[in-house]
Motif scaffolding. Structure first.
Motif, PDB file in Angstrom:
ATOM      1  N   LEU A   1     -34.371  65.579  54.737  1.00 20.10           N
ATOM      2  CA  LEU A   1     -34.044  66.794  53.990  1.00 20.10           C
ATOM      3  C   LEU A   1     -34.311  68.069  54.784  1.00 20.10           C
ATOM      4  CD1 LEU A   1     -35.428  65.839  50.460  1.00 20.10           C
ATOM      5  CD2 LEU A   1     -33.033  66.221  51.054  1.00 20.10           C
ATOM      6  N   LEU A   2     -35.212  68.013  55.742  1.00 17.21           N
ATOM      7  CA  LEU A   2     -35.568  69.226  56.492  1.00 17.21           C
ATOM      8  C   LEU A   2     -34.364  69.881  57.191  1.00 17.21           C
ATOM      9  CD1 LEU A   2     -39.087  68.323  57.926  1.00 17.21           C
ATOM     10  CD2 LEU A   2     -38.520  70.249  56.432  1.00 17.21           C
ATOM     11  N   PRO A   3     -33.444  69.110  57.806  1.00 19.21           N
ATOM     12  CA  PRO A   3     -32.267  69.771  58.398  1.00 19.21           C
ATOM     13  C   PRO A   3     -31.444  70.558  57.381  1.00 19.21           C
ATOM     14  CG  PRO A   3     -32.483  67.538  59.246  1.00 19.21           C
ATOM     15  CD  PRO A   3     -33.473  67.668  58.128  1.00 19.21           C
ATOM     16  N   VAL A   4     -31.462  70.119  56.118  1.00 21.14           N
ATOM     17  CA  VAL A   4     -30.761  70.871  55.066  1.00 21.14           C
ATOM     18  C   VAL A   4     -31.393  72.248  54.925  1.00 21.14           C
ATOM     19  CG1 VAL A   4     -30.178  70.935  52.619  1.00 21.14           C
ATOM     20  CG2 VAL A   4     -30.130  68.758  53.846  1.00 21.14           C
ATOM     21  N   ALA A   5     -32.721  72.298  54.899  1.00 23.60           N
ATOM     22  CA  ALA A   5     -33.426  73.573  54.795  1.00 23.60           C
ATOM     23  C   ALA A   5     -33.135  74.458  56.007  1.00 23.60           C
ATOM     24  CB  ALA A   5     -34.929  73.330  54.673  1.00 23.60           C
ATOM     25  N   PHE A   6     -33.105  73.851  57.194  1.00 26.74           N
ATOM     26  CA  PHE A   6     -32.823  74.629  58.407  1.00 26.74           C
ATOM     27  C   PHE A   6     -31.407  75.190  58.374  1.00 26.74           C
ATOM     28  CE2 PHE A   6     -35.887  71.416  60.514  1.00 26.74           C
ATOM     29  CZ  PHE A   6     -36.975  72.098  59.987  1.00 26.74           C
ATOM     30  N   GLY A   7     -30.471  74.401  57.836  1.00 28.39           N
ATOM     31  CA  GLY A   7     -29.095  74.882  57.707  1.00 28.39           C
ATOM     32  C   GLY A   7     -29.001  76.036  56.724  1.00 28.39           C
ATOM     33  N   TRP A   8     -29.685  75.927  55.591  1.00 28.69           N
ATOM     34  CA  TRP A   8     -29.715  77.015  54.620  1.00 28.69           C
ATOM     35  C   TRP A   8     -30.294  78.281  55.239  1.00 28.69           C
ATOM     36  CZ3 TRP A   8     -32.204  73.979  49.943  1.00 28.69           C
ATOM     37  CH2 TRP A   8     -31.230  73.148  49.365  1.00 28.69           C
ATOM     38  N   ALA A   9     -31.339  78.121  56.039  1.00 30.93           N
ATOM     39  CA  ALA A   9     -32.013  79.278  56.630  1.00 30.93           C
ATOM     40  C   ALA A   9     -31.059  80.075  57.525  1.00 30.93           C
ATOM     41  CB  ALA A   9     -33.222  78.818  57.448  1.00 30.93           C
ATOM     42  N   GLN A  10     -30.076  79.408  58.126  1.00 30.07           N
ATOM     43  CA  GLN A  10     -29.153  80.107  59.019  1.00 30.07           C
ATOM     44  C   GLN A  10     -28.064  80.855  58.262  1.00 30.07           C
ATOM     45  OE1 GLN A  10     -28.286  77.761  62.847  1.00 30.07           O
ATOM     46  NE2 GLN A  10     -28.941  76.164  61.412  1.00 30.07           N
ATOM     47  N   GLY A  11     -27.762  80.434  57.029  1.00 24.62           N
ATOM     48  CA  GLY A  11     -26.749  81.119  56.241  1.00 24.62           C
ATOM     49  C   GLY A  11     -25.833  80.142  55.548  1.00 24.62           C
ATOM     50  N   PRO A  12     -24.975  80.631  54.645  1.00 22.79           N
ATOM     51  CA  PRO A  12     -24.112  79.731  53.867  1.00 22.79           C
ATOM     52  C   PRO A  12     -22.879  79.233  54.590  1.00 22.79           C
ATOM     53  CG  PRO A  12     -23.765  82.007  53.208  1.00 22.79           C
ATOM     54  CD  PRO A  12     -24.874  82.027  54.218  1.00 22.79           C
ATOM     55  N   ASP A  13     -22.429  79.961  55.624  1.00 24.02           N
ATOM     56  CA  ASP A  13     -21.154  79.627  56.264  1.00 24.02           C
ATOM     57  C   ASP A  13     -21.329  79.541  57.782  1.00 24.02           C
ATOM     58  OD1 ASP A  13     -18.562  79.269  57.045  1.00 24.02           O
ATOM     59  OD2 ASP A  13     -17.836  81.223  56.340  1.00 24.02           O
ATOM     60  N   PRO A  14     -21.229  78.328  58.360  1.00 19.55           N
ATOM     61  CA  PRO A  14     -21.397  78.173  59.812  1.00 19.55           C
ATOM     62  C   PRO A  14     -20.384  78.963  60.641  1.00 19.55           C
ATOM     63  CG  PRO A  14     -21.553  76.056  58.710  1.00 19.55           C
ATOM     64  CD  PRO A  14     -21.075  77.033  57.686  1.00 19.55           C
ATOM     65  N   SER A  15     -19.250  79.300  60.039  1.00 23.49           N
ATOM     66  CA  SER A  15     -18.227  80.039  60.782  1.00 23.49           C
ATOM     67  C   SER A  15     -18.407  81.557  60.695  1.00 23.49           C
ATOM     68  CB  SER A  15     -16.832  79.670  60.265  1.00 23.49           C
ATOM     69  OG  SER A  15     -16.689  80.050  58.899  1.00 23.49           O
ATOM     70  N   ALA A  16     -19.360  82.005  59.876  1.00 20.97           N
ATOM     71  CA  ALA A  16     -19.579  83.445  59.706  1.00 20.97           C
ATOM     72  C   ALA A  16     -20.247  84.038  60.945  1.00 20.97           C
ATOM     73  CB  ALA A  16     -20.430  83.706  58.475  1.00 20.97           C
ATOM     74  N   HIS A  17     -20.017  85.317  61.180  1.00 22.49           N
ATOM     75  CA  HIS A  17     -20.555  85.983  62.374  1.00 22.49           C
ATOM     76  C   HIS A  17     -22.070  86.114  62.324  1.00 22.49           C
ATOM     77  CE1 HIS A  17     -20.450  89.373  59.554  1.00 22.49           C
ATOM     78  NE2 HIS A  17     -21.350  89.944  60.338  1.00 22.49           N
ATOM     79  N   ASP A  18     -22.637  86.125  61.103  1.00 25.30           N
ATOM     80  CA  ASP A  18     -24.086  86.298  60.980  1.00 25.30           C
ATOM     81  C   ASP A  18     -24.829  84.971  60.786  1.00 25.30           C
ATOM     82  OD1 ASP A  18     -23.134  85.733  58.443  1.00 25.30           O
ATOM     83  OD2 ASP A  18     -24.459  87.151  57.420  1.00 25.30           O
ATOM     84  N   TYR A  19     -24.128  83.867  60.998  1.00 28.11           N
ATOM     85  CA  TYR A  19     -24.785  82.563  60.841  1.00 28.11           C
ATOM     86  C   TYR A  19     -25.859  82.399  61.902  1.00 28.11           C
ATOM     87  CZ  TYR A  19     -25.300  77.519  60.093  1.00 28.11           C
ATOM     88  OH  TYR A  19     -25.804  76.268  59.813  1.00 28.11           O
ATOM     89  N   GLY A  20     -27.094  82.151  61.463  1.00 27.82           N
ATOM     90  CA  GLY A  20     -28.211  82.010  62.388  1.00 27.82           C
ATOM     91  C   GLY A  20     -28.714  83.328  62.936  1.00 27.82           C
ATOM     92  N   SER A  21     -28.315  84.436  62.308  1.00 31.54           N
ATOM     93  CA  SER A  21     -28.735  85.754  62.790  1.00 31.54           C
ATOM     94  C   SER A  21     -30.227  85.969  62.558  1.00 31.54           C
ATOM     95  CB  SER A  21     -27.949  86.860  62.072  1.00 31.54           C
ATOM     96  OG  SER A  21     -28.264  86.874  60.685  1.00 31.54           O
ATOM     97  N   THR A  22     -30.768  86.974  63.248  1.00 34.00           N
ATOM     98  CA  THR A  22     -32.195  87.280  63.072  1.00 34.00           C
ATOM     99  C   THR A  22     -32.480  87.719  61.642  1.00 34.00           C
ATOM    100  OG1 THR A  22     -31.748  89.530  63.895  1.00 34.00           O
ATOM    101  CG2 THR A  22     -32.559  87.902  65.487  1.00 34.00           C
ATOM    102  N   THR A  23     -31.501  88.347  61.012  1.00 31.72           N
ATOM    103  CA  THR A  23     -31.692  88.763  59.608  1.00 31.72           C
ATOM    104  C   THR A  23     -31.860  87.553  58.707  1.00 31.72           C
ATOM    105  OG1 THR A  23     -30.380  90.786  59.923  1.00 31.72           O
ATOM    106  CG2 THR A  23     -30.672  90.000  57.663  1.00 31.72           C
ATOM    107  N   ASN A  24     -30.956  86.579  58.839  1.00 28.49           N
ATOM    108  CA  ASN A  24     -31.033  85.383  57.999  1.00 28.49           C
ATOM    109  C   ASN A  24     -32.311  84.604  58.258  1.00 28.49           C
ATOM    110  OD1 ASN A  24     -28.593  85.975  56.830  1.00 28.49           O
ATOM    111  ND2 ASN A  24     -27.409  84.506  58.029  1.00 28.49           N
TER     112      ASN A  24
END
Length: 456
Positions: free
Chosen positions: A149-172
């Motif tokens: 389940l932990l990778p799910v949490a890590f994915g959520w932490a990066q943002g809702p959309d992997p294709s978005a420009h802010d995915y994995g941003s410092t803000t998220n």
């Protein structure tokens, strides 16, 4: 006689807030499958909202079955049920193979109904496998549940959309970290009620922190309808196609395996071990909930492991708390506006809280492994290989890419593969191997050293 904490009924306010905390922990997991399948079928925005609401409503019904129970149906443990993600791949495959997309959902619903009914009949036989789950196996499986389940949490932490420009941003990532810190501070420096609802408060504070960064979207609240009942067979009467039924039956076996492991894990955490009768009743609730779900346009239901982490962390073990959460889920299905309130919580905020929740599950598994006695016989080998097999789909998602899709349904589930490996290795080393060593010792007149091949 004092009631067991599992059967305790808390004050109304505490019941409501802690129940809502369970909904917040699993909301993203419930709405993801209908969004993915709905998009694959080509539903409009309105129909997609309807399908999501239907899955929330049926998750509430399935949770009631599991926690409150009727007759020999329901584990009567603090167990949340909802749409299983294991069915997403085969359901999208069914949608892709259907010439007329308008028939895709009826075909899926028909397959889920048959798989649910067959699973219901098989539940008492499936539950007898509990004797193959000693602490060395359950501890391994519980640890794998948390690690998976932990990778799910890590994915959520990066943002809702992997294709978005802010995915994995410092803000998220900063919002996720801030939420994690808030939860930890509340758990460390508060007492009583505030400490028990630390996750809910963390989600609330994290959402407020996200507003200045524009990461909180209130659009779902303004656009949602106040009332919306999931009309039975809204997308058409169920259709029954053999290939689709076989595919969903495979998913049902995987789901029942994972639910068995989850019940064993939860039984350890709440200190009410899940015996054969409890597992059979829990599997009946899973499968009956799945069979009923398509009536209201929902998909296959299964236990939600992430909520086990919440129980482990808060130590609130009342099944009535989770039943209250089921009530909220059903209400959200009937009132899209209510459902949209949870949807406001940014995905990175959920990710920060998820690190605590899912990590708690893994920690509970490690505690169980300590009790199992890894120094005895080949227990450490059983755990080592099983964990390695279970972690393959997490660390190398394409490892089984050359296998047929039907087999990958099982292989791509680290919990299922790790569980099968642990059960098999425990039988080989601690049962077959022990008998062989005992026979060899008898033949040579030697006593078998204490602990060799022993399984608790």
């Amino acid at each position: 006689m004092t009631a067991h904490p599992v059967d305790e009924k808390l004050p109304a306010l505490k019941m409501a807030t802690t129940g809502l905390q369970h909904v917040a922990a699993m909301y993203a997991g419930v709405v993801a499958p209908p969004l993915i399948v709905g998009a694959a079928v080509g539903l409009s925005g309105t129909e997609l909202t309807f399908l999501t609401g239907a899955c929330l409503f049926t998750a509430g019904l399935a949770t009631f079955l599991q926690t409150i129970g009727i007759w020999k149906i329901g584990a009567r443990l603090p167990f949340v049920n909802g749409v299983t993600f294991a069915g997403v791949a085969p359901m999208t495959a069914i949608a892709a193979s259907t010439e007329d997309k308008s028939d895709a959902l009826p075909v899926i619903f028909g397959a889920v109904i048959v798989a649910g009914l067959l699973g219901f009949l098989a539940a008492p036989f499936f539950s007898r496998a509990v004797r193959f789950f000693p602490p060395v196996v359950t501890g391994t499986v519980i640890t794998l549940i948390g690690v998976s389940l932990l990778p799910v949490a890590f994915g959520w932490a990066q943002g809702p959309d992997p294709s978005a420009h802010d995915y994995g941003s410092t803000t998220n990532l900063g919002l996720a970290a801030a939420t994690l810190v808030v939860v930890l501070v509340l758990r460390c420096f508060t007492r009583g009620f505030a400490r028990q609802v630390a996750v809910l408060l963390g989600l609330l504070i994290g959402t407020l922190l996200a507003i200045p960064f524009g990461a909180t979207d209130f659009g779902p609240v303004t656009d949602a309808d106040v009332i919306g009942f999931p009309t039975p067979f809204h997308f058409g009467a169920p259709q029954f196609q053999l290939a689709a039924i076989v595919s969903m039956c495979v998913v049902m076996v995987v789901s029942m395996t994972e639910s068995t492991a989850d019940m064993l894990a939860l039984g350890e955490i709440v200190e009410r071990p899940a015996d054969e009768a409890t597992i059979a009743a829990g599997l009946r609730a899973d499968t009956l909930g799945s069979a009923i779900s398509p009536l209201f346009n929902g998909f296959m239901c299964s236990a939600f492991a992430q909520n086990i982490g919440l129980v482990a962390m808060t130590r609130i073990r009342s099944r009535y708390v989770v039943a209250t959460g089921g009530g909220f889920l059903a209400l959200m299905g009937l009132c899209p506006t209510a459902a949209s309130l949870i949807a406001v919580v940014p995905r990175p905020v959920l990710g920060g809280a998820g690190v605590v929740l899912f990590g708690s599950v893994a920690a509970s598994g490690i505690q169980t492994l300590v009790k199992a006695g890894l120094e005895k016989g080949d227990n450490v080998l059983v755990v080592a290989v099983s964990l390695a097999v279970g972690i393959i789909p997490i660390t190398a998602p394409d490892f089984y890419h050359a296998f047929p899709q039907t087999i990958r349904i099982v292989l791509d589930s680290g919990i299922s593969t790790g569980c099968v490996a642990a059960v098999t290795l425990n039988l080989v080393f601690n049962h077959l191997g022990r008998r062989q060593k005992t026979q060899e010792a008898a033949d040579t007149g030697r006593l078998l050293p204490y602990g060799v091949g022993e399984s608790r």
